[in-house]
Design a protein around this motif. Structure first.
Motif, PDB file in Angstrom:
ATOM      1  N   SER A 370       0.605  -1.297   0.055  1.00 36.49           N
ATOM      2  CA  SER A 370       0.028  -0.005   0.123  1.00 36.49           C
ATOM      3  C   SER A 370       0.951   1.218   0.129  1.00 36.49           C
ATOM      4  O   SER A 370       1.957   1.363   0.591  1.00 36.49           O
ATOM      5  CB  SER A 370      -1.142   0.040   1.298  1.00 36.49           C
ATOM      6  N   SER A 371       0.367   2.219  -0.578  1.00 36.31           N
ATOM      7  CA  SER A 371       1.169   3.616  -0.814  1.00 36.31           C
ATOM      8  C   SER A 371       0.872   4.683   0.367  1.00 36.31           C
ATOM      9  O   SER A 371       1.870   5.225   0.817  1.00 36.31           O
ATOM     10  CB  SER A 371       0.539   4.241  -2.272  1.00 36.31           C
ATOM     11  N   CYS A 372      -0.344   4.780   0.767  1.00 36.63           N
ATOM     12  CA  CYS A 372      -0.725   5.801   1.907  1.00 36.63           C
ATOM     13  C   CYS A 372      -1.441   5.296   2.929  1.00 36.63           C
ATOM     14  O   CYS A 372      -2.245   4.425   2.917  1.00 36.63           O
ATOM     15  CB  CYS A 372      -1.646   6.880   0.952  1.00 36.63           C
ATOM     16  N   PHE A 373      -1.132   6.026   4.103  1.00 38.74           N
ATOM     17  CA  PHE A 373      -1.736   5.770   5.431  1.00 38.74           C
ATOM     18  C   PHE A 373      -2.269   7.012   5.917  1.00 38.74           C
ATOM     19  O   PHE A 373      -1.464   8.082   6.041  1.00 38.74           O
ATOM     20  CB  PHE A 373      -0.846   4.833   6.238  1.00 38.74           C
ATOM     21  N   LEU A 374      -3.469   7.214   6.348  1.00 40.89           N
ATOM     22  CA  LEU A 374      -3.926   8.344   7.092  1.00 40.89           C
ATOM     23  C   LEU A 374      -4.226   8.184   8.485  1.00 40.89           C
ATOM     24  O   LEU A 374      -5.087   7.046   8.573  1.00 40.89           O
ATOM     25  CB  LEU A 374      -5.185   8.944   6.387  1.00 40.89           C
ATOM     26  N   THR A 375      -3.903   8.793   9.445  1.00 44.04           N
ATOM     27  CA  THR A 375      -4.342   8.435  10.658  1.00 44.04           C
ATOM     28  C   THR A 375      -4.632   9.632  11.393  1.00 44.04           C
ATOM     29  O   THR A 375      -4.595  10.884  11.035  1.00 44.04           O
ATOM     30  CB  THR A 375      -2.884   8.144  11.741  1.00 44.04           C
ATOM     31  N   THR A 376      -5.484   9.520  12.715  1.00 41.47           N
ATOM     32  CA  THR A 376      -5.858  10.580  13.345  1.00 41.47           C
ATOM     33  C   THR A 376      -5.200  10.517  14.852  1.00 41.47           C
ATOM     34  O   THR A 376      -5.000   9.307  15.511  1.00 41.47           O
ATOM     35  CB  THR A 376      -7.598  10.649  13.724  1.00 41.47           C
ATOM     36  N   ILE A 377      -4.687  11.619  15.325  1.00 41.67           N
ATOM     37  CA  ILE A 377      -3.731  11.416  16.559  1.00 41.67           C
ATOM     38  C   ILE A 377      -4.912  11.892  17.605  1.00 41.67           C
ATOM     39  O   ILE A 377      -5.325  12.993  17.785  1.00 41.67           O
ATOM     40  CB  ILE A 377      -2.727  12.339  16.583  1.00 41.67           C
ATOM     41  N   GLY A 378      -5.006  11.003  18.730  1.00 44.55           N
ATOM     42  CA  GLY A 378      -5.757  11.267  19.925  1.00 44.55           C
ATOM     43  C   GLY A 378      -5.009  12.360  20.881  1.00 44.55           C
ATOM     44  O   GLY A 378      -3.956  12.666  20.673  1.00 44.55           O
ATOM     45  N   ASP A 379      -5.901  13.093  21.764  1.00 42.56           N
ATOM     46  CA  ASP A 379      -5.485  13.985  22.536  1.00 42.56           C
ATOM     47  C   ASP A 379      -5.016  13.670  23.813  1.00 42.56           C
ATOM     48  O   ASP A 379      -5.777  13.716  24.970  1.00 42.56           O
ATOM     49  CB  ASP A 379      -6.613  14.994  22.769  1.00 42.56           C
ATOM     50  N   ASP A 380      -4.099  12.751  24.063  1.00 42.76           N
ATOM     51  CA  ASP A 380      -3.528  12.242  25.306  1.00 42.76           C
ATOM     52  C   ASP A 380      -2.081  11.445  25.193  1.00 42.76           C
ATOM     53  O   ASP A 380      -1.816  11.316  24.002  1.00 42.76           O
ATOM     54  CB  ASP A 380      -4.382  11.310  26.071  1.00 42.76           C
ATOM     55  N   LEU A 381      -1.369  11.462  25.763  1.00 49.43           N
ATOM     56  CA  LEU A 381       0.133  11.201  25.810  1.00 49.43           C
ATOM     57  C   LEU A 381      -0.008   9.523  25.060  1.00 49.43           C
ATOM     58  O   LEU A 381       0.813   9.423  24.071  1.00 49.43           O
ATOM     59  CB  LEU A 381       0.977  11.175  27.068  1.00 49.43           C
ATOM     60  N   ASP A 382      -0.743   8.767  25.455  1.00 51.74           N
ATOM     61  CA  ASP A 382      -0.737   7.327  25.258  1.00 51.74           C
ATOM     62  C   ASP A 382      -1.086   7.514  23.493  1.00 51.74           C
ATOM     63  O   ASP A 382      -0.346   6.806  22.761  1.00 51.74           O
ATOM     64  CB  ASP A 382      -1.695   6.619  25.787  1.00 51.74           C
ATOM     65  N   ALA A 383      -2.119   8.023  23.194  1.00 47.97           N
ATOM     66  CA  ALA A 383      -2.521   8.262  21.848  1.00 47.97           C
ATOM     67  C   ALA A 383      -1.329   9.060  20.878  1.00 47.97           C
ATOM     68  O   ALA A 383      -1.262   8.590  19.860  1.00 47.97           O
ATOM     69  CB  ALA A 383      -3.832   8.904  21.861  1.00 47.97           C
ATOM     70  N   ILE A 384      -0.956  10.096  21.457  1.00 43.50           N
ATOM     71  CA  ILE A 384      -0.018  10.797  20.459  1.00 43.50           C
ATOM     72  C   ILE A 384       1.280   9.852  20.478  1.00 43.50           C
ATOM     73  O   ILE A 384       1.544   9.746  19.242  1.00 43.50           O
ATOM     74  CB  ILE A 384       0.672  12.199  21.267  1.00 43.50           C
ATOM     75  N   PHE A 385       1.873   9.238  21.312  1.00 42.51           N
ATOM     76  CA  PHE A 385       3.031   8.263  21.061  1.00 42.51           C
ATOM     77  C   PHE A 385       2.734   6.972  20.321  1.00 42.51           C
ATOM     78  O   PHE A 385       3.450   6.555  19.479  1.00 42.51           O
ATOM     79  CB  PHE A 385       3.798   8.246  22.337  1.00 42.51           C
ATOM     80  N   LYS A 386       1.344   6.601  20.564  1.00 42.24           N
ATOM     81  CA  LYS A 386       0.763   5.536  19.697  1.00 42.24           C
ATOM     82  C   LYS A 386       1.215   6.031  18.295  1.00 42.24           C
ATOM     83  O   LYS A 386       1.365   5.297  17.227  1.00 42.24           O
ATOM     84  CB  LYS A 386      -0.463   4.970  20.156  1.00 42.24           C
ATOM     85  N   GLY A 387       0.508   7.076  18.046  1.00 44.11           N
ATOM     86  CA  GLY A 387       0.377   7.696  16.639  1.00 44.11           C
ATOM     87  C   GLY A 387       1.617   7.568  15.976  1.00 44.11           C
ATOM     88  O   GLY A 387       1.963   7.362  14.788  1.00 44.11           O
ATOM     89  N   ILE A 388       2.691   8.069  16.906  1.00 42.45           N
ATOM     90  CA  ILE A 388       4.003   8.521  16.295  1.00 42.45           C
ATOM     91  C   ILE A 388       4.697   6.870  16.174  1.00 42.45           C
ATOM     92  O   ILE A 388       5.413   6.792  14.903  1.00 42.45           O
ATOM     93  CB  ILE A 388       4.912   9.208  17.272  1.00 42.45           C
ATOM     94  N   ARG A 389       4.596   5.863  16.947  1.00 40.79           N
ATOM     95  CA  ARG A 389       4.860   4.745  16.841  1.00 40.79           C
ATOM     96  C   ARG A 389       4.256   4.093  15.442  1.00 40.79           C
ATOM     97  O   ARG A 389       5.057   3.405  14.752  1.00 40.79           O
ATOM     98  CB  ARG A 389       4.634   3.676  18.218  1.00 40.79           C
ATOM     99  N   ASP A 390       2.920   4.220  15.282  1.00 38.62           N
ATOM    100  CA  ASP A 390       2.439   3.727  14.064  1.00 38.62           C
ATOM    101  C   ASP A 390       3.017   4.324  12.817  1.00 38.62           C
ATOM    102  O   ASP A 390       3.491   3.815  11.987  1.00 38.62           O
ATOM    103  CB  ASP A 390       0.946   4.384  14.101  1.00 38.62           C
ATOM    104  N   ASN A 391       3.418   5.719  12.809  1.00 40.53           N
ATOM    105  CA  ASN A 391       4.109   6.297  11.815  1.00 40.53           C
ATOM    106  C   ASN A 391       5.387   5.592  11.458  1.00 40.53           C
ATOM    107  O   ASN A 391       5.588   5.147  10.268  1.00 40.53           O
ATOM    108  CB  ASN A 391       4.273   7.612  12.105  1.00 40.53           C
ATOM    109  N   ALA A 392       6.015   5.388  12.409  1.00 39.15           N
ATOM    110  CA  ALA A 392       7.396   4.293  12.263  1.00 39.15           C
ATOM    111  C   ALA A 392       7.090   3.149  11.667  1.00 39.15           C
ATOM    112  O   ALA A 392       7.855   2.673  10.779  1.00 39.15           O
ATOM    113  CB  ALA A 392       8.119   4.189  13.530  1.00 39.15           C
ATOM    114  N   LEU A 393       6.203   2.383  11.996  1.00 39.40           N
ATOM    115  CA  LEU A 393       6.011   1.070  11.622  1.00 39.40           C
ATOM    116  C   LEU A 393       5.435   1.017  10.098  1.00 39.40           C
ATOM    117  O   LEU A 393       5.721   0.332   9.257  1.00 39.40           O
ATOM    118  CB  LEU A 393       4.925   0.254  12.560  1.00 39.40           C
ATOM    119  N   LEU A 394       4.517   2.142   9.706  1.00 36.99           N
ATOM    120  CA  LEU A 394       4.024   2.231   8.435  1.00 36.99           C
ATOM    121  C   LEU A 394       5.036   2.605   7.546  1.00 36.99           C
ATOM    122  O   LEU A 394       4.996   2.253   6.317  1.00 36.99           O
ATOM    123  CB  LEU A 394       2.879   3.169   8.596  1.00 36.99           C
ATOM    124  N   ALA A 395       5.964   3.674   7.859  1.00 37.41           N
ATOM    125  CA  ALA A 395       7.039   4.073   7.180  1.00 37.41           C
ATOM    126  C   ALA A 395       8.002   3.039   6.755  1.00 37.41           C
ATOM    127  O   ALA A 395       8.678   2.984   5.727  1.00 37.41           O
ATOM    128  CB  ALA A 395       7.568   5.239   7.632  1.00 37.41           C
TER     129      ALA A 395
END
Length: 963
Positions: A370-395
């Protein structure tokens, strides 16, 4: 020409000195000149002045008045040339005679002495031919016996016959090319004890230098690279030293293919399931002649980054590469071999090309396609750093990322857990930026991410500054792309010159999910609440001032891009299941995201120019291409390797794909239609209508065969509302939208069929930038106008001379293609507009991006957008930008119903140095060895950062995640 010959433009040592006006002495004893025969003599600047004087007098006459004028001109030019040479002098303080003449040519062009420059260029070319003939005559009688160093280090005699045969074979079937100059230049760089690799490179380098004179040498260079690749791959697969000509590959490919698959499986690079295919049947289906369709840039790109390799050696040949990708996409088919052959036919013909992640990983042990991934980042530390971790795994496996950061509370907002105040969204964006750089897909390319923020977020002004080179570096993201997610209400406030209120999303959370009329009502209620003291963190600004800052930052830093929230949602087929909160890295994907769903899209592009016949658009061929391409893209959903569960859940539920196109500019030129014309707008409309019709029809066919996607009920599709029908929804929500709604095909029948049968895919179309895959196919990028007609293209494989072959053919037909025209194209940065002898019809047809009013780009994009259920990566070009022009341009994009825009390209105030590229077109990765023996007697290579006409950000390797 005889008058110029008499002028002796040779800068030879027997000329008398001439007094220079400058303080610089006439001779520079500390500098040396390497002459063509290898001898070294002292540099004497007065010889330049003498040669220039004779040149001017030969062209302009030798009257007293002319002589006086020429003397002053020559003095100025000589100073410039000497200064330029001494700045460029190498560590040994030497110049080559060709370098001196290059500087003379450059000075004449810069001084606009075009008649003298033309004569000078033509004379140099005549003398070069004479020297070549003399050298060949001598070489025939005195050629030394050279030896090649074999793989085991033993010497063996150079096989001159094979060398000539390879060069001849590379030129076979191509017009206006010859093996003679290739062999002559290559032999000049050979030496006793040269390795086989260096011998191959010598031929490739020799052919590459001729591309600017004749575009067909790009095919010759590719075929010479193929010879090198064949030796590397066949030797590795068979375990024995092996070489093969193109003619020999007609039978060798079939026997090589099963061995290739076996070696790939043993190296843990190819999925063992591919070994269970009928490899003999697939090998017999390979078409070796299609190897000849590559141009050099395309094949070198594949060599560097796509072909499978192990232990530092490539073992995948081009047709095996396409079949490997096709097999990977056919894994779940009933008749896998038949479908693999069908997919192979489409890919290897260049009628369609899958996106880079699919080409990288299909058929491998980690098929992240797959080429593209779109995510929404939640408003708490767990969600924020999960979003950053997801970025790393997807990239990690080649995904391009779009992050929706709007839910994260703004600067000064209350944090209940610590009873403190938030530092806002910016510090977390800095972490996301650094993560993208750290995860670079194994060195194939940098991780790439785009952060989106809605225009009402209280941190929006800091967000606008993220790409600035000044200020606190801890609050800057120099590598991350950024984009504004703009609601219609903001644009309406701009047009009315009204106030705009900024909020923190922890106090206005529902604004994130609201669009259109519902957004306006809620937003106005929050404004009233803030005025009454019911909201703690808010700020009022003048909407027009914020808009101007958005445009100013876009011009100054290239970011944030301008994208429009409401058209993306109001026209979304999936508005019943969620909200589109952002686009992707390249602004063409518009899919729903939430904390539970990461949107995924699988991309591929139709090569539009391949579907143009003598009668225009070939509808039958296009229908076949679209049908097969949609099947391939749908297969990606099931085969894909998902790195996070949210992505898998979303993709299997909705099954979106993004079929796009490339080669639009080439198609226009083949049809003889200028980009800046009503006819081009009409062609954009009709071609996209055809693609849309067949893509939707193909998805309905797949639904009948495989079942509709699970969230189909309630979608616009289920209500019989196709993309073209959704325009009226946008017009109802925002009166004043200026979108054409005309059509020519039988949409009513298709509409009823979709309602009855359903759709296999929630979304079907998106136009990506295609920077890399268009290089592979040798066509213009995406929907882009031509950037330049002759330039140096830069990507992660190096720098490549690229010439518009169609322009060259037209100029040849009119007797206008010569060395002077090449020189003029360089001087005018690949533009034909200022070259007087080019006819007006060709100037219009071959107008480059900055010569086209950007309003034409928006008009064509609006016509395409009516047919597309997602969006398009639309770059905008403006030659002489101003605040007023940018304001008008982006307001027009909004009024015309565009969902997104991409880069704003503006022409720099100064131009890069224009110089001759004879002997070089820059650096390479795979082909980078210097195959010359000292002393250097050829032209001096120009440093990469000094190359003329280099296309900058438009070919930035960091921007390829969607291609």
């Amino acid at each position: 020409m005889s008058s110029i010959a008499e002028a002796a433009l040779r800068i030879e040592p027997d000329e008398p000195p001439i007094v220079l006006r400058a303080a610089r002495p006439a001779t520079e004893p500390s500098y040396q000149v390497i002459r063509r025969n290898g001898t070294v003599t002292p540099f004497d600047a007065s010889k330049i002045a003498v040669a220039l004087t004779k040149a001017f007098l030969a062209v302009e006459g030798n009257s007293a008045a002319a002589s006086r004028r020429v003397h002053d001109i020559v003095a100025d030019l000589t100073e410039q040339i000497v200064a330029g040479l001494t700045r460029r002098a190498d560590a040994g303080r030497t110049f080559h005679i060709e370098d001196i003449q290059d500087q003379v040519e450059l000075a004449l062009m810069r001084g606009e002495h075009h008649k003298v420059a033309r004569a000078y260029v033509l004379y140099r070319e005549e003398r070069a031919r004479e020297r070549l003939a003399e050298k060949q005559a001598v070489a025939e009688n005195t050629a030394p016996v050279l030896h090649i160093k074999a793989e085991d280090g033993s010497p063996m005699a150079l096989d001159e016959a094979r060398l000539a045969a390879i060069a001849e074979e590379a030129c076979a079937g191509l017009d206006a090319v010859s093996s003679a100059p290739i062999l002559s230049e290559a032999r000049r760089n050979l030496y006793d004890g040269i390795t086989l690799d260096e011998l191959s490179l010598a031929l490739i380098f020799a052919a590459r230098t001729l591309v600017e004179q004749e575009p067909n040498y790009a095919f010759v260079s590719a075929r010479l690279l193929l010879d090198r690749l064949r030796r590397e791959a066949l030797t590795f697969v068979s375990g024995l030293p092996e070489q093969a000509t193109q003619a020999e590959m007609t039978t060798r490919y079939a026997s090589y293919f099963p061995d290739f698959v076996k070696v790939g499986i043993e190296a843990d690079l190819i999925d063992p399931e591919l070994g269970r295919f009928d490899l003999a049947r697939l090998g017999a289906a390979l078409k070796p002649e299609r190897d000849l369709n590559f141009q050099y840039l395309g094949l070198q790109t594949l060599y560097d980054r796509y072909f499978l390799h192990t232990k530092g050696q490539r073992f995948e040949l081009p047709q095996a590469f396409f079949m490997r990708v096709a097999m990977g996409l056919a894994l779940r088919e009933i008749d896998r071999e038949a479908r693999a052959i069908e997919f192979y036919e489409l890919l290897s013909s260049f009628d369609f090309m899958a996106s880079t992640p699919t080409l990288f990983n299909s058929g491998t042990t980690r098929p992240q396609l797959s080429s593209c991934f779109l995510t929404t980042i939640g408003d708490d530390l767990d969600a924020i750093f999960k979003g950053i971790r997801d970025n790393a795994l997807l990239a990690k496996y080649s995904g391009g990322l779009g992050n929706d950061w709007t839910p994260v509370r703004g600067l000064g907002a209350h944090i209940k857990g610590t009873n403190g105040e938030s530092q806002g969204v910016v510090p977390f964006l800095k972490v996301a930026n650094d993560t993208a750089i750290a995860v670079n897909q194994g060195g194939k390319r940098k991780g790439a991410v785009c952060a989106y923020l809605e225009t009402w977020h209280v941190d929006i002004e800091e967000f606008l500054d993220l790409r600035k080179n000044t200020g606190d570096d801890r609050r800057r993201t120099h590598d991350m792309n950024t984009a504004n997610w703009v609601p219609d209400l903001f644009m309406q406030r701009v047009e009315a010159d009204g106030e705009w209120t900024l909020f923190s999303p922890d106090e206005t959370a529902d604004l994130h999910d609201l669009t259109g009329t519902a957004f306006r009502k809620a937003y106005e209620a929050y404004e009233a609440k803030a005025a009454a003291g019911g909201i703690k963190v808010f700020r009022k600004v003048r909407a027009l001032d914020l808009w101007r800052k958005m445009l100013t930052m876009l011009f100054e830093t290239g970011h944030p891009w301008i994208t429009f929230k409401d058209p993306c949602n109001i026209r979304s087929p999936q508005q019943h299941t969620g909200v589109v909160h952002s686009s992707n890295l390249c602004t063409e994907i518009t899919l729903n995201t939430s904390r539970d769903e990461v949107a995924v899209c699988n991309l591929g592009s139709i090569n539009l120019v391949n579907h143009i016949s003598g009668d225009g658009l070939d509808m039958e061929r296009l229908e076949r291409t679209v049908k097969t391409a949609m099947r391939m893209l749908d297969n990606v959903v099931d085969i894909n390797f998902y790195t996070i569960p949210e992505a898998r859940r979303s993709n299997l539920k909705h099954r979106p794909v993004g079929l796009g196109l490339m080669g639009f500019q080439d198609a226009l030129q083949k049809l003889r239609i200028p980009y800046a014309s009503d006819a081009a707008v009409e062609f954009a409309d009709r071609s996209m209508e055809a693609i849309s019709y067949h893509a939707i029809s193909a998805s309905a066919d797949l639904a009948a065969e495989r079942g509709r996607y699970s969230s189909f009920e309630g979608s616009l599709w289920s209500k019989g509302i196709l993309p073209v029908d959704s325009i009226r929804l946008l017009k109802e929500a925002r009166p004043g939208v200026e979108m054409d709604e005309s059509s020519t095909l039988d949409w009513e029948s298709l509409r009823e069929r979709v309602k009855t049968v359903g759709m296999r895919n929630s979304n079907t179309m998106a136009i990506a930038p295609t920077a890399t895959i268009s290089n592979i196919c040798g066509v213009s990028q995406s929907i882009e106008p031509a950037y330049q007609n002759l330039f140096v293209k830069s990507n992660m494989s190096g720098d490549f001379t690229v010439v518009n072959a169609q322009l060259v053919r037209d100029l040849k037909e009119r007797g206008l293609w010569d060395e002077v025209m090449v020189s003029d194209l360089k001087y005018f940065d690949g533009s034909v507009g200022e070259i007087g002898r080019i006819p007006d019809d060709l100037k219009a047809l071959y107008a480059t991006a900055f010569e086209i009013d950007p309003k034409w780009l928006i008009e064509a994009a609006s016509r395409r957008q009516k047919w597309i259920d997602q969006a398009q990566s639309l770059n905008l070009y403006i030659a002489n930008p101003s605040g007023k022009k940018l304001d008008e341009l982006y307001r027009l994009a909004w009024r015309k119903g565009l969902k997104t825009t991409y880069y704003l390209r503006s022409r720099s105030a100064t131009h890069v140095e224009k110089s001759t590229l004879k002997g070089t077109d820059g650096k390479l990765n795979a082909v980078s060895a210097t195959v010359v023996a000292a002393p250097v007697t050829g032209p001096v290579a120009i440093a990469t950062n000094a190359a003329w006409g280099k296309a900058c950000a438009i070919d930035d390797p960091e921007c390829e995640a969607c291609q």
